[in-house]
Design a protein around this motif. Structure first.
Motif, PDB file in Angstrom:
ATOM      1  N   ALA A  96      37.995  43.440  35.486  1.00  0.00           N
ATOM      2  CA  ALA A  96      36.690  43.371  34.835  1.00  0.00           C
ATOM      3  C   ALA A  96      36.533  42.150  33.930  1.00  0.00           C
ATOM      4  O   ALA A  96      35.476  41.505  33.923  1.00  0.00           O
ATOM      5  CB  ALA A  96      36.446  44.645  34.022  1.00  0.00           C
ATOM      6  N   HIS A  97      37.574  41.839  33.165  1.00  0.00           N
ATOM      7  CA  HIS A  97      37.399  40.897  32.039  1.00  0.00           C
ATOM      8  C   HIS A  97      38.458  39.799  32.006  1.00  0.00           C
ATOM      9  O   HIS A  97      39.585  40.018  32.463  1.00  0.00           O
ATOM     10  CB  HIS A  97      37.538  41.653  30.711  1.00  0.00           C
ATOM     11  N   PRO A  98      38.112  38.680  31.327  1.00  0.00           N
ATOM     12  CA  PRO A  98      39.170  37.759  30.910  1.00  0.00           C
ATOM     13  C   PRO A  98      40.156  38.586  30.078  1.00  0.00           C
ATOM     14  O   PRO A  98      39.715  39.434  29.290  1.00  0.00           O
ATOM     15  CB  PRO A  98      38.445  36.739  30.024  1.00  0.00           C
ATOM     16  N   ASP A  99      41.394  38.377  30.242  1.00  0.00           N
ATOM     17  CA  ASP A  99      42.565  38.981  29.569  1.00  0.00           C
ATOM     18  C   ASP A  99      43.089  40.246  30.262  1.00  0.00           C
ATOM     19  O   ASP A  99      44.211  40.662  29.991  1.00  0.00           O
ATOM     20  CB  ASP A  99      42.375  39.222  28.055  1.00  0.00           C
ATOM     21  N   ASP A 100      42.332  40.860  31.162  1.00  0.00           N
ATOM     22  CA  ASP A 100      42.809  42.108  31.772  1.00  0.00           C
ATOM     23  C   ASP A 100      44.104  41.910  32.572  1.00  0.00           C
ATOM     24  O   ASP A 100      44.920  42.830  32.666  1.00  0.00           O
ATOM     25  CB  ASP A 100      41.741  42.723  32.695  1.00  0.00           C
ATOM     26  N   MET A 101      44.282  40.733  33.143  1.00  0.00           N
ATOM     27  CA  MET A 101      45.507  40.465  33.913  1.00  0.00           C
ATOM     28  C   MET A 101      46.695  40.173  33.008  1.00  0.00           C
ATOM     29  O   MET A 101      47.838  40.162  33.461  1.00  0.00           O
ATOM     30  CB  MET A 101      45.279  39.255  34.841  1.00  0.00           C
ATOM     31  N   ASP A 103      33.976  49.458  31.689  1.00  0.00           N
ATOM     32  CA  ASP A 103      34.032  48.429  32.741  1.00  0.00           C
ATOM     33  C   ASP A 103      35.304  48.557  33.584  1.00  0.00           C
ATOM     34  O   ASP A 103      35.295  48.279  34.783  1.00  0.00           O
ATOM     35  CB  ASP A 103      34.008  47.021  32.138  1.00  0.00           C
ATOM     36  N   HIS A 104      36.416  48.950  32.940  1.00  0.00           N
ATOM     37  CA  HIS A 104      37.674  49.099  33.688  1.00  0.00           C
ATOM     38  C   HIS A 104      37.548  50.208  34.727  1.00  0.00           C
ATOM     39  O   HIS A 104      38.052  50.086  35.837  1.00  0.00           O
ATOM     40  CB  HIS A 104      38.829  49.443  32.740  1.00  0.00           C
ATOM     41  N   ARG A 105      36.881  51.295  34.347  1.00  0.00           N
ATOM     42  CA  ARG A 105      36.717  52.409  35.294  1.00  0.00           C
ATOM     43  C   ARG A 105      35.907  51.966  36.505  1.00  0.00           C
ATOM     44  O   ARG A 105      36.199  52.299  37.644  1.00  0.00           O
ATOM     45  CB  ARG A 105      36.030  53.603  34.612  1.00  0.00           C
TER      46      ARG A 105
HETATM   47 ZN   LIG Z   1      39.191  44.615  29.867  1.00  0.00          ZN
END
Ligand SMILES: [Zn+2]
Length: 243
Positions: free
Chosen positions: A24-29, A135-137
């Protein structure tokens, strides 16, 4: 994490040439999974990131200034683990919806990149020791569905008819951060360090999160836990499905 017995098999990678990471987002990885990415790129596997939003709603400052800042930090995080292909879908951060248009947008990129393995993050309601973010879901489930969509020539037919993108079947899907992993990707100390550095690349973002644990402390610990589950020093654990 369910870590017994300590025998998670290594993720089979003989036929993996391309990996697409969808989050979903920058930083999630950068909360551990990027250690596996560092190992993959070092082994010559092409890894691409597809971020569904630009993370523009993730800080107190105005999204108009935060979007570009987070993009810059994500670019740096990617460089650290050898990822050169970074794409965004520009769906709205904090308001990601599990629509057909989101699935179509993801399926388009899957057909363009033609990955052997898609990696996404935990999309359970409960995750990471608490309640998962909205957003992750949405992102994880949309990534799963889009893998199937990309493989089905009768779904989103316009992708083939108007854009010339033939159906593509991704062989496996891996979920990072899942409490019931099936496989492990062992990593070396240098990959652990790359993962720490990649999270630290999100400098402005981390500075804004009050009480955020130090990446150099918690990332090695998480990866050591993966190592214990798989009989290695450090590993990224993944729940893997054949598609
Ligand atoms: Zn995130």
């Amino acid at each position: 994490m369910d870590t017994s017995p300590a025998t998670l098999p290594a993720l089979p990678e003989d036929e993996v040439q391309r990996v697409l990471c969808i989050v979903a987002h920058p930083d999630d990885m950068e909360y551990g999974a990027s250690a596996a990415v560092a190992a993959w790129t070092e082994a010559g596997i092409e890894v691409s990131y597809l971020l569904l939003t630009r993370g523009e709603a993730g800080m107190v400052e105005n999204p108009a200034t935060i979007g570009p800042l987070r993009e810059k930090e994500q670019r740096r995080a990617c460089e650290i683990v050898g990822v050169t292909e970074l794409r965004y879908l520009d769906h709205p951060d904090g308001m990601l919806e599990g629509t057909l248009s989101l699935r179509r947008d993801i399926a388009r990129v899957i057909r363009q990149i033609r990955p052997d393995l898609v990696l996404t993050a935990n999309f359970e309601v409960e995750a990471y020791g608490g309640l998962n973010q909205a957003d992750h879901r949405v992102a994880g489930l949309a990534a799963v569905d889009a893998c199937r969509d990309a493989a089905n020539p009768w779904v989103f037919r316009e992708l083939a008819e108007q854009e010339g993108l033939a159906a593509w079947r991704t062989r496996s899907l891996a979920i990072a951060g899942h409490p019931a992993p099936t496989h492990a990707r062992p990593v070396e100390a240098r990959h652990v360090q790359a993962a720490v550095d990649s999270l630290n690349a999100h400098e402005a973002y981390l500075a804004h999160v009050e009480g955020h644990p130090l990446p150099e402390e918690f990332i090695p610990e998480v990866l050591r836990g993966g190592g214990e589950a798989s009989g290695t020093d450090h590993a990224v654990v993944l729940r893997v499905f054949d598609l």
